[in-house]
Enzyme design. Structure first.
Site, PDB file in Angstrom:
ATOM      1  NE  ARG A  63      -3.415  -0.005   2.680  1.00 53.63           N
ATOM      2  CZ  ARG A  63      -3.075  -0.337   3.964  1.00 53.63           C
ATOM      3  NH1 ARG A  63      -2.167   0.417   4.652  1.00 53.63           N
ATOM      4  NH2 ARG A  63      -3.172  -1.768   4.529  1.00 53.63           N
ATOM      5  CE1 TYR A 117     -13.617  16.636 -15.497  1.00 53.34           C
ATOM      6  CE2 TYR A 117     -13.285  15.562 -13.421  1.00 53.34           C
ATOM      7  CZ  TYR A 117     -13.615  15.375 -14.681  1.00 53.34           C
ATOM      8  OH  TYR A 117     -13.471  14.121 -15.144  1.00 53.34           O
ATOM      9  CG  ASP A 195      -7.796  19.972 -12.638  1.00 54.76           C
ATOM     10  OD1 ASP A 195      -6.778  19.576 -13.332  1.00 54.76           O
ATOM     11  OD2 ASP A 195      -8.662  19.426 -12.340  1.00 54.76           O
ATOM     12  CE  LYS A 220      -9.433  13.237 -18.180  1.00 60.23           C
ATOM     13  NZ  LYS A 220      -9.870  14.000 -17.660  1.00 60.23           N
TER      14      LYS A 220
END
Ligand SMILES: *Cc1c(COP(=O)(O)O)cnc(C)c1O
Length: 405
Positions: A63, A117, A195, A220
């Site tokens: 993890r 967004y 962002d 992206k």
């Protein structure tokens, strides 16, 4: 890699980033793919020594990631001069929500740009609200003075603890004065989050412009091939511990396969972005000259809100922009997009292939309202020959004209 050379241009950094011998063993070019949940220790003494606070880039348990993750995180950190480190997330949305949780607590106020967004907006209006955080949305084109006024204590109470910026917005492309907003926020002890998915650190190194937490949807342009989901948050030393602790407590971890693919994609980011840029500009300028297009929203075009700030702060423009199809109905938009041959119809963007999407920003506005002389279509311009893309758009717009004639 990098021995003896302290600073390189970004195009060089994307090639060398995260490829120290420590990761590659000096025998292969790419850091190998390490799959592992269990990490093994030589002895109980070693096991005991590994306990305690989260140490960076140490084997412990899956993890906390492994070498494939650490090499990618280091590569993303290298692209943001001034950064302490990077945390990886299984999606851009996970990165945004975890970064907000790392800098907010119940009772705080969050400022958010109104063109953010949609999932960032709904995380604030639904989840953060029930957790006791109030969000104030502001006009992305508000003056810096007006935004500063919102940072001051308000009659409704609550301290402004964080600001979430998105510049340009990914539907309507307004560009904000990020350096001025961040400087004012810093003076008031307010955390700034950006962002930065559209520009990436190549066209806008966020921390150098004053941002505290730089967020990417690596889904992206970092991945670049439409086949992985990824988020990342790169922070200054000041915010790293809070981010790391929060993300670790939420159990955020990504598959090493996705980390490997993202790192592979990253090495071609410069050349891909420049082709996306050139192609998108060719298409945008062609659309801008047509009578049936009411507006083209592209930060590098002078009529885009915030164009002057884009010119001052950014070293390039990427492949995503929108245009307004004049006097169009929903039906017209569907007819035009359905007639395209080279453009896929789908969400997401930043891949090598072109996409077209009907978008309506109107329902996702609070501080402002959206209206246009027609319908908005967003294009992800890929790496095809731009003449083919223009020819395809021309024939699709022709189908619409013939239908209405
Ligand atoms: C796609 C996107 C995100 C979210 O990324 P996911 O990986 O899809 O969760 C965040 N911000 C912007 C601007 C995006 O376009």
């Amino acid at each position: 890699m990098g021995d003896g050379i302290k600073e390189t241009k970004a195009a060089t950094t994307v090639v060398t980033a995260g490829r120290r011998k420590h990761w590659t063993g000096g025998r292969v070019v790419n850091p190998p793919l390490w799959r592992g949940s269990t990490h093994l220790y030589d002895s109980v003494a070693d096991l005991r020594a590994a306990k305690g606070p989260v140490q960076r880039n140490n084997f412990f348990y899956g993890r906390r990631g492994g070498p494939t993750h650490w090499a990618l995180a280091e590569a993303l950190t290298e692209l943001e001069p001034g950064a302490e480190d990077t945390y990886l997330f299984p999606s851009g949305v996970a990165a945004i929500s975890c970064a907000l949780l790392a800098v907010l607590k119940p009772g705080d106020v969050l400022l958010m740009t109104d063109n953010a967004y949609d999932p960032s907006r709904s995380f604030a209006s639904a989840w953060l609200k029930q957790w006791g955080v109030t969000t104030r949305w502001f006009d992305p084109m508000a003056s810096v003075d007006d935004i500063i006024a919102l940072m001051e204590p308000q009659p409704t109470g609550g301290r402004v603890a964080a600001i979430l910026l998105e510049s340009p917005g990914s539907l309507t492309f307004e560009v904000q004065d990020v350096p001025a907003i961040c400087a004012a926020a810093k003076a008031r002890g307010i955390a700034t989050l950006l962002d930065n998915t559209w520009a990436t650190p190549l066209f806008f190194p966020a921390l150098q412009h004053g941002v505290d937490l730089a967020i990417l949807a690596g889904t992206k342009y970092i991945g670049g091939h439409s086949d992985i989901m990824l988020g990342s948050v790169t922070t200054t030393a000041e915010y790293w511990t809070a981010l790391r602790r929060t993300a670790y407590q939420f159990g955020q971890v990504i598959s090493p396969d996705d980390a490997y693919l993202a790192h592979r994609g990253l090495h071609t980011l410069d050349v891909r972005l420049r082709r996306h840029e050139a192609n998108a500009l060719a298409v945008a300028r062609w659309l801008n000259a047509r009578a049936d297009i009411a507006a083209v929203l592209h930060p590098a075009l002078p009529n885009c809100p915030g164009h002057d700030v884009w010119k001052r702060d950014f070293s390039g423009s990427s492949g995503l922009f929108s245009f307004v199809l004049r006097h169009a109905s929903d039906d017209d938009v569907a007819t035009m997009i359905d007639a395209l041959n080279l453009f896929g119809i789908g969400y997401s963007w930043g891949g090598f292939e072109s996409l077209a999407l009907p978008v309506d920003p109107a329902p996702d506005r609070t501080a402002t309202s959206w209206s246009a002389d027609g319908q908005l279509i967003r294009l992800n311009i890929g790496l095809e020959d731009p003449a083919d893309l223009i020819a395809d758009l021309e024939q699709a717009l022709g189908v619409l004209q013939n239908r209405s004639a």
